[in-house]
Design an enzyme around this catalytic site. Structure first.
Site, PDB file in Angstrom:
ATOM      1  N   GLU A  17      20.279 -27.287 -41.982  1.00  0.00           N
ATOM      2  CA  GLU A  17      19.491 -28.050 -41.016  1.00  0.00           C
ATOM      3  C   GLU A  17      18.475 -27.172 -40.292  1.00  0.00           C
ATOM      4  O   GLU A  17      18.818 -26.094 -39.807  1.00  0.00           O
ATOM      5  CB  GLU A  17      20.444 -28.690 -40.006  1.00  0.00           C
ATOM      6  CG  GLU A  17      19.798 -29.570 -38.985  1.00  0.00           C
ATOM      7  CD  GLU A  17      20.838 -30.205 -38.071  1.00  0.00           C
ATOM      8  OE1 GLU A  17      20.455 -31.099 -37.304  1.00  0.00           O
ATOM      9  OE2 GLU A  17      22.019 -29.797 -38.124  1.00  0.00           O
ATOM     10  N   GLU A  72      20.117 -40.216 -34.901  1.00  0.00           N
ATOM     11  CA  GLU A  72      21.086 -39.339 -34.240  1.00  0.00           C
ATOM     12  C   GLU A  72      20.769 -39.328 -32.739  1.00  0.00           C
ATOM     13  O   GLU A  72      19.924 -38.573 -32.275  1.00  0.00           O
ATOM     14  CB  GLU A  72      21.031 -37.922 -34.815  1.00  0.00           C
ATOM     15  CG  GLU A  72      22.101 -37.019 -34.243  1.00  0.00           C
ATOM     16  CD  GLU A  72      21.994 -35.600 -34.751  1.00  0.00           C
ATOM     17  OE1 GLU A  72      23.037 -34.947 -34.878  1.00  0.00           O
ATOM     18  OE2 GLU A  72      20.864 -35.130 -34.999  1.00  0.00           O
ATOM     19  N   HIS A 129      16.761 -27.037 -37.061  1.00  0.00           N
ATOM     20  CA  HIS A 129      17.146 -27.638 -35.788  1.00  0.00           C
ATOM     21  C   HIS A 129      16.619 -26.765 -34.647  1.00  0.00           C
ATOM     22  O   HIS A 129      16.680 -25.536 -34.717  1.00  0.00           O
ATOM     23  CB  HIS A 129      18.684 -27.718 -35.754  1.00  0.00           C
ATOM     24  CG  HIS A 129      19.273 -28.428 -34.590  1.00  0.00           C
ATOM     25  ND1 HIS A 129      19.185 -27.958 -33.306  1.00  0.00           N
ATOM     26  CD2 HIS A 129      19.993 -29.588 -34.519  1.00  0.00           C
ATOM     27  CE1 HIS A 129      19.822 -28.776 -32.485  1.00  0.00           C
ATOM     28  NE2 HIS A 129      20.319 -29.773 -33.199  1.00  0.00           N
ATOM     29  N   ASP A 141      15.656 -31.895 -38.599  1.00  0.00           N
ATOM     30  CA  ASP A 141      16.087 -32.595 -37.395  1.00  0.00           C
ATOM     31  C   ASP A 141      14.838 -32.817 -36.544  1.00  0.00           C
ATOM     32  O   ASP A 141      14.139 -31.864 -36.181  1.00  0.00           O
ATOM     33  CB  ASP A 141      17.107 -31.724 -36.645  1.00  0.00           C
ATOM     34  CG  ASP A 141      17.623 -32.382 -35.379  1.00  0.00           C
ATOM     35  OD1 ASP A 141      16.816 -32.556 -34.435  1.00  0.00           O
ATOM     36  OD2 ASP A 141      18.815 -32.701 -35.305  1.00  0.00           O
TER      37      ASP A 141
END
Length: 300
Positions: A153, A268, A155, A185
């Site tokens: 990810e 999310e 992020h 993300d």
């Protein structure tokens, strides 16, 4: 807009953290996901799988029955390779390899086609422990056999233009495997500070890795999209008029449509953890994304 070009909409169970601690069962959460018109469910293995990492046959049967009942399909399985779990030492490469292999097998058993391994980090910019490379290399064949894509990810506070991303892309090109790709993300595109507080995160973590907007430009997203297999559509707060003051959704959706992204957009929610709030926020998020997608495709 055709089905062929439409995004695949899903939801991370992490969005319902405040709700699942108080009001929702796993089956309830699946019903919520289906009710917003989403078809994908993303889970955190350690949090959402009973008796992880060895769920019972009965639990697995109930998992598949619930998926079928709600018309859902597994999208992404989040896992951890916790290099610091052994007291006084880091995991060896061999130990890390087995941890990831175990989770690939479990993800596959539960029907997931991608897995996000979170490796232990060695900096506040989330540089992964060097163990990540031999661990992934050792598991590429297993991932291919199981039909699972390994997706580290990207992020916050790691931007796209960063040595971590460069190393991942170099590995993709060197390995020549379709079973190692990137997860984006959308928190990295955050433009305004969020006041959302995450329980258990330090003050330093909030200020440097959470509240501080990176404002990554869309041009950087375009550069890496060929390597992206999954997008977690992180958000913190959407008001009743479907306005998000932190994440530039119109720019993100326009960019994805223009460059023919066809993968998952998995909501999310990481705002305030209050019972029922996650459910309403996910509904607003999906309404916003679908409206923006319709507009973007109508303009093409």
């Amino acid at each position: 807009m055709t089905d062929e070009s439409a995004f695949r909409y899903g939801v991370s169970l992490y969005s319902y953290t405040g709700d699942m601690n108080t009001v929702l069962t796993l089956d309830d959460a699946m019903a919520e996901i289906a009710s917003v018109g989403a078809t994908g469910i993303e889970i955190l293995g350690e949090s959402n799988v009973a008796c992880y990492p060895t769920p019972s046959t009965a639990w697995i049967d109930r998992w598949w029955a619930s998926l079928d009942a709600h018309g859902l399909q597994p999208s992404n399985y989040c896992s951890w390779v916790d290099v610091g779990i052994a007291r006084g030492r880091d995991l060896t490469a061999e130990e890390g390899m087995e941890v990831l292999a175990r989770d690939i097998r479990l993800a596959s058993t539960l029907g997931f086609t991608s897995i996000r391994p979170k490796f232990g980090v060695v900096s506040m910019e989330l540089d992964p422990h060097p163990l990540w490379r031999p661990v992934v290399e050792a598991n590429l064949t297993l991932a291919e056999e199981r039909g699972v894509v390994i997706c580290p990810e990207i992020h916050a506070p790691t931007p796209i233009r960063h040595c971590v991303v460069d190393e991942y892309i170099a590995f993709i090109e060197q390995a020549g495997s379709e079973h190692f790709r990137l997860m984006i993300d959308t928190g990295i595109f955050q433009r305004e500070v969020t006041t959302a507080i995450q329980p258990g995160m330090s003050d330093e973590g909030h200020k440097e890795g959470w509240m501080r907007p990176l404002a990554v430009p869309m041009s950087d997203l375009v550069d890496v999209l060929p390597y992206v297999a999954f997008i977690q559509t992180k958000f913190f707060d959407i008001d009743e008029d479907l306005v998000d003051a932190q994440i530039p959704w119109a720019e993100i959706v326009d960019t994805l449509v223009a460059h023919d992204y066809r993968g998952w957009l998995s909501s999310e929610y990481e705002g305030e953890r209050v019972a029922y709030r996650g459910q309403e926020q996910v509904r607003r998020h999906h309404a916003l994304l679908r409206s923006l997608e319709r507009e973007a495709r109508a303009d093409r």
